[in-house]
Each structure stands twice: as structure tokens, then as C-alpha cells.
Scaffold this motif. Structure first.
Motif, mmCIF file in Angstrom:
data_model
loop_
_atom_site.group_PDB
_atom_site.id
_atom_site.type_symbol
_atom_site.label_atom_id
_atom_site.label_comp_id
_atom_site.label_asym_id
_atom_site.label_seq_id
_atom_site.Cartn_x
_atom_site.Cartn_y
_atom_site.Cartn_z
ATOM 1 N N LEU A 72 0.826 -1.207 0.000
ATOM 2 C CA LEU A 72 0.000 0.000 0.000
ATOM 3 C C LEU A 72 0.859 1.255 0.000
ATOM 4 O O LEU A 72 0.529 2.245 -0.668
ATOM 5 C CB LEU A 72 -0.952 -0.005 1.202
ATOM 6 C CG LEU A 72 -2.111 -0.992 1.118
ATOM 7 C CD1 LEU A 72 -2.819 -1.108 2.456
ATOM 8 C CD2 LEU A 72 -3.085 -0.574 0.036
ATOM 9 N N SER A 73 1.957 1.221 0.720
ATOM 10 C CA SER A 73 2.863 2.362 0.756
ATOM 11 C C SER A 73 3.476 2.617 -0.621
ATOM 12 O O SER A 73 3.565 3.767 -1.070
ATOM 13 C CB SER A 73 3.965 2.109 1.783
ATOM 14 O OG SER A 73 4.843 3.196 1.851
ATOM 15 N N ASN A 74 3.868 1.557 -1.298
ATOM 16 C CA ASN A 74 4.415 1.701 -2.651
ATOM 17 C C ASN A 74 3.370 2.240 -3.625
ATOM 18 O O ASN A 74 3.674 3.051 -4.500
ATOM 19 C CB ASN A 74 4.981 0.372 -3.146
ATOM 20 C CG ASN A 74 6.251 -0.020 -2.418
ATOM 21 O OD1 ASN A 74 6.942 0.820 -1.855
ATOM 22 N ND2 ASN A 74 6.538 -1.308 -2.415
ATOM 23 N N GLU A 75 2.140 1.777 -3.483
ATOM 24 C CA GLU A 75 1.071 2.266 -4.351
ATOM 25 C C GLU A 75 0.754 3.732 -4.066
ATOM 26 O O GLU A 75 0.450 4.497 -4.987
ATOM 27 C CB GLU A 75 -0.166 1.385 -4.215
ATOM 28 C CG GLU A 75 0.054 0.006 -4.831
ATOM 29 C CD GLU A 75 -1.142 -0.909 -4.737
ATOM 30 O OE1 GLU A 75 -2.273 -0.405 -4.573
ATOM 31 O OE2 GLU A 75 -0.942 -2.131 -4.840
ATOM 32 N N LYS A 76 0.837 4.140 -2.797
ATOM 33 C CA LYS A 76 0.620 5.544 -2.452
ATOM 34 C C LYS A 76 1.734 6.407 -3.047
ATOM 35 O O LYS A 76 1.474 7.505 -3.558
ATOM 36 C CB LYS A 76 0.573 5.707 -0.930
ATOM 37 C CG LYS A 76 0.240 7.103 -0.478
ATOM 38 C CD LYS A 76 -1.161 7.487 -0.891
ATOM 39 C CE LYS A 76 -1.526 8.864 -0.400
ATOM 40 N NZ LYS A 76 -2.828 9.292 -0.901
ATOM 41 N N LEU A 77 2.964 5.914 -3.002
ATOM 42 C CA LEU A 77 4.073 6.635 -3.622
ATOM 43 C C LEU A 77 3.846 6.785 -5.119
ATOM 44 O O LEU A 77 4.055 7.862 -5.686
ATOM 45 C CB LEU A 77 5.404 5.930 -3.357
ATOM 46 C CG LEU A 77 6.619 6.532 -4.061
ATOM 47 C CD1 LEU A 77 6.851 7.975 -3.618
ATOM 48 C CD2 LEU A 77 7.843 5.675 -3.808
ATOM 49 N N GLN A 78 3.384 5.728 -5.773
ATOM 50 C CA GLN A 78 3.108 5.801 -7.208
ATOM 51 C C GLN A 78 2.014 6.825 -7.492
ATOM 52 O O GLN A 78 2.091 7.581 -8.459
ATOM 53 C CB GLN A 78 2.720 4.428 -7.762
ATOM 54 C CG GLN A 78 2.573 4.404 -9.265
ATOM 55 C CD GLN A 78 3.859 4.803 -9.978
ATOM 56 O OE1 GLN A 78 4.912 4.248 -9.709
ATOM 57 N NE2 GLN A 78 3.767 5.769 -10.880
ATOM 58 N N GLU A 79 1.007 6.878 -6.633
ATOM 59 C CA GLU A 79 -0.064 7.864 -6.801
ATOM 60 C C GLU A 79 0.504 9.285 -6.692
ATOM 61 O O GLU A 79 0.142 10.166 -7.470
ATOM 62 C CB GLU A 79 -1.143 7.658 -5.734
ATOM 63 C CG GLU A 79 -2.278 8.661 -5.815
ATOM 64 C CD GLU A 79 -3.269 8.543 -4.671
ATOM 65 O OE1 GLU A 79 -4.198 9.363 -4.645
ATOM 66 O OE2 GLU A 79 -3.107 7.672 -3.803
ATOM 67 N N ARG A 80 1.409 9.506 -5.744
ATOM 68 C CA ARG A 80 2.015 10.824 -5.590
ATOM 69 C C ARG A 80 2.880 11.180 -6.804
ATOM 70 O O ARG A 80 2.880 12.324 -7.259
ATOM 71 C CB ARG A 80 2.837 10.869 -4.306
ATOM 72 C CG ARG A 80 1.954 10.760 -3.064
ATOM 73 C CD ARG A 80 2.762 10.699 -1.807
ATOM 74 N NE ARG A 80 3.173 12.060 -1.460
ATOM 75 C CZ ARG A 80 3.980 12.339 -0.447
ATOM 76 N NH1 ARG A 80 4.470 11.368 0.293
ATOM 77 N NH2 ARG A 80 4.297 13.585 -0.186
ATOM 78 N N ILE A 81 3.593 10.198 -7.328
ATOM 79 C CA ILE A 81 4.411 10.428 -8.529
ATOM 80 C C ILE A 81 3.504 10.777 -9.706
ATOM 81 O O ILE A 81 3.784 11.705 -10.471
ATOM 82 C CB ILE A 81 5.296 9.201 -8.830
ATOM 83 C CG1 ILE A 81 6.381 9.065 -7.758
ATOM 84 C CG2 ILE A 81 5.905 9.282 -10.224
ATOM 85 C CD1 ILE A 81 7.149 7.756 -7.801
ATOM 86 N N ASP A 82 2.413 10.033 -9.855
ATOM 87 C CA ASP A 82 1.460 10.314 -10.929
ATOM 88 C C ASP A 82 0.849 11.705 -10.767
ATOM 89 O O ASP A 82 0.621 12.414 -11.755
ATOM 90 C CB ASP A 82 0.357 9.253 -10.967
ATOM 91 C CG ASP A 82 0.879 7.884 -11.382
ATOM 92 O OD1 ASP A 82 1.996 7.812 -11.937
ATOM 93 O OD2 ASP A 82 0.166 6.885 -11.141
#
Length: 171
Positions: free
Chosen positions: A122-132
Motif C-alpha cells: 500500500l505504501s508503494n502504491e501511495k508513492l506511485q499515486e504521488r508520482i502520478d
């Protein structure tokens, strides 16, 4: 010095004025259902409520950018819903295991390992969302956001405790 009669009068008046507000509203037969979407951290996320309005205003997001941000958030919410539900289930299981009269340490550690793995995903997916999200911004908006983050770090606003009477321009 201290006028106790005035205090008593104010207390009684405020109670009397507040009584209609505390009165029970009649049931009109309409059932209200509240659905919680996302988790508590998500509810306090970057794009919620007044924070979202302030960020949109400060960054000067266009309507197209706002639509992209909304779509990004919706996609993230639906992509992580199953993992968040599984995380809740595992947390509940862990509570049951560690509150038994005889604790099974290996079972508790196994469940905690699964919880840790899910949190990492979930943390990695949240990081990807922030990058996007950052890819949606223009270079000027990214620089503006970077500047605000640096100011926030410099004056201690990142700890969650926000003091609005601090020095500096809070435009």
C-alpha cells in the motif's frame, strides 16, 4: 472582580438557547446510510476538504488537471480497496490471536508478517499515486509545491501540528 451572578445568568441563558438544538428531530421515515470509502489516512489525505481547496487555489490547477487528479484518486481508491479490506481482516485476526488465554507466538508473527507485506504494498502504491500526481502538474506548479514543502519542513509544519500564528507569508 468575578461576578458570579453574571456567570450564572449566562450559563442559564446559553442552556435555554441551546435546548431546541438538542431536541430530538422527528423521524421522517427516511433511513440514512453512511458509507466509508478508503481508510482513515486516505480521509485525511492531500486532496480532501479544505486542504484540497487550498492546494488547488495555491497551485492554480486547471479544470483538466482537477479532473485528472480526481480520476487518479478514484483509481487509487478502487485499486487498493481489496488490500485495505484484507489488512483490516488480518488486524482483527491478530487481535484475536494475541488476546487468547494462551498466545501462539508463531501464528501472531505470521499474521504480522502478512500485515507488514500489505502495508509495504500500500505504501508503494501511495508513492506511485504521488508520482502520478506530480506528473499532472506543470513545472511551475511543481516548483511552487516544492517551495511550500520546504517552507513547511523548515518551520515544523510537517509534524501534523499546525500553528497558523507562525511568522511568514501564509498566502
Amino acid at each position: 472582580m468575578f461576578n458570579s451572578k453574571l456567570v450564572k445568568t449566562l450559563l442559564i441563558a446559553s442552556t435555554v438557547i441551546g435546548l431546541p438544538a438538542m431536541a430530538d428531530t422527528p423521524n421522517t421515515g427516511i433511513e440514512k446510510t453512511q458509507v466509508k470509502v478508503g481508510s482513515a489516512p486516505c480521509a485525511r489525505g492531500e486532496f480532501q476538504g479544505r486542504k484540497a481547496f487550498k492546494m488547488e487555489k495555491r497551485l492554480g490547477l486547471s479544470d483538466t488537471q482537477l479532473e485528472k487528479v480526481a480520476a487518479l484518486k478514484d483509481k487509487s481508491r478502487t485499486d487498493t480497496a481489496a488490500q485495505k479490506a484484507q489488512l483490516k481482516t488480518l488486524s482483527d485476526q491478530l487481535k484475536l490471536v494475541i488476546t487468547k488465554p494462551e498466545i501462539n507466538q508463531s501464528e501472531a508473527m505470521q499474521i504480522q508478517g502478512k500485515i507488514n507485506d500489505l502495508r509495504a504494498q500500500l505504501s508503494n502504491e501511495k508513492l506511485q499515486e504521488r508520482i502520478d500526481f506530480m506528473s499532472i502538474l506543470t513545472p511551475e506548479q511543481r516548483e511552487n509545491l516544492r517551495h511550500r514543502m520546504l517552507v513547511s519542513e523548515a518551520f515544523g509544519y510537517s509534524s501534523g501540528h499546525r500553528m497558523h500564528h507562525h511568522f511568514g507569508n501564509r498566502a
